[in-house]
Scaffold this active site. Structure first.
Site, short mmCIF file in Angstrom:
data_model
loop_
_atom_site.label_atom_id
_atom_site.label_comp_id
_atom_site.label_asym_id
_atom_site.label_seq_id
_atom_site.Cartn_x
_atom_site.Cartn_y
_atom_site.Cartn_z
CG MET A 30 -10.42 9.69 29.99
SD MET A 30 -8.99 8.60 29.76
CE MET A 30 -9.70 7.02 30.17
N GLY A 31 -14.66 11.01 27.88
CA GLY A 31 -15.69 10.87 26.86
C GLY A 31 -16.40 9.54 26.94
CB ALA A 32 -17.07 6.68 25.80
CG HIS A 37 -19.26 9.81 32.31
ND1 HIS A 37 -19.28 8.85 31.32
CD2 HIS A 37 -18.02 9.77 32.85
CE1 HIS A 37 -18.09 8.28 31.26
NE2 HIS A 37 -17.31 8.81 32.17
CD GLN A 61 -6.20 8.03 32.55
OE1 GLN A 61 -6.09 9.25 32.72
NE2 GLN A 61 -7.25 7.34 32.99
N GLY A 149 -16.52 9.31 40.37
CA GLY A 149 -17.36 8.17 40.73
C GLY A 149 -16.60 7.16 41.58
CD GLU A 150 -18.63 6.04 46.66
OE1 GLU A 150 -19.24 4.94 46.70
OE2 GLU A 150 -18.70 6.90 47.56
NE ARG A 189 -10.71 0.11 29.52
CZ ARG A 189 -10.22 1.13 30.21
NH1 ARG A 189 -10.98 1.68 31.15
NH2 ARG A 189 -9.02 1.61 29.97
#
Length: 282
Positions: A30-32, A37, A61, A149-150, A189
């Site tokens: 979702m970017g950022a 990533h 979501q 990712g976990e 975030r």
């Protein structure tokens, strides 16, 4: 580095790849973008002929409109980070209409109950939104391998269930959590945190490490009570939930069974910013 804004252009491009042995690695985001990533993307680059990264903030979501509105978005910065990793990455950065074609709604999914636990319990409809966008992206990209990712371990298990339920020929690759220097799990975030909040949020991972060290000697109920006390003493942090669950089923556990693998899951509000983390316990 090729950038596609329309699914038709990406699909046509992929059809032109004549090598039947070519493998497609896919990293949906979702970017950022952050180092977490980029670690997924580096894994894909090593293991596949082609790597595709999607950048799309999926509205279905989010069950909190304010969270969606404030979610960090900076495509130019994301593209620079991707170019620093490799100039061979294919990027799919669609708009909402290209994905949802005027109908921004989730499809209902049955993930055998996984969708009703933890994140699903506290964020109603969240995993229907996740399932909808992941299924849509899988239909467009048709990857050989997809990387997740976990940190979002429940999401990871749900996507594995999606692949099984829909009989998709896609290998889901799980990748370790990347952490900041203070242990905070890397998340888009985190960009919204003030310096003092980022400092305070380090207690989340420290708590998980302490839970791991307590797991062999203390009962689950004792550990849960201790975690509640830890966050009662935090000024800027509010515990949303803490669970110790069976890693396979994600069912909350009250007693330990020697043959099972357990994992701790936590969600914490740092003022109004919600962060999650997880750790394997045995």
């Amino acid at each position: 580095m090729l950038i596609f804004e329309r699914q038709e252009a990406l699909i046509d491009h992929l059809k032109q790849i004549s090598d039947s042995k070519a493998t497609i690695g896919f990293v949906p985001t979702m970017g950022a973008l952050h180092e977490g990533h980029l670690s997924l993307i580096k894994n894909s680059l090593k293991e596949n002929s082609i790597t595709i990264v999607s950048i799309f903030v999926n509205p279905t979501q989010f069950n909190n409109s304010e969270d969606l509105e404030k979610y960090p978005k900076n495509l130019e910065s994301d593209l620079k980070k991707l170019k620093s990793v490799s100039d061979t990455i294919h990027i799919y950065a669609p708009n909402i209409d290209d994905i949802y074609e005027g109908k921004i709604i989730s499809k209902p999914f049955n993930f055998d109950g996984l969708e009703n636990l933890m994140e699903g319990k506290f964020r109603p409809g969240h995993f229907d939104g996740v399932g909808t966008i992941v299924m849509r992206l899988f239909e467009i990209v048709k990857p050989t391998n997809a990387y997740f990712g976990e940190k979002d371990f429940q999401q990871l298990q749900i996507i594995k269930k999606l692949v099984i339920n829909e009989n998709l020929p896609i290998n889901i690759v799980s990748c370790p959590i990347f952490r900041e220097n203070n242990g905070l799990a890397m998340s888009s975030r985190n960009e919204r945190l003030m310096p003092n909040e980022r400092h305070s949020a380090a207690i989340i991972y420290k708590t998980l490490l302490d839970v791991k060290s307590k797991f062999n000697s203390e009962s689950i109920s004792e550990i849960k009570s201790w975690v509640d006390q830890v966050f009662e003493n935090q000024i800027d942090l509010k515990l949303d939930y803490f669970e110790i669950a069976d890693e396979a089923t994600l069912m909350s556990s009250e007693e330990k069974t020697p043959s099972k693998k357990y994992r701790a899951f936590i969600a914490v509000f740092v003022n109004n910013i919600r962060l999650i983390d997880t750790i394997s316990l045995n």
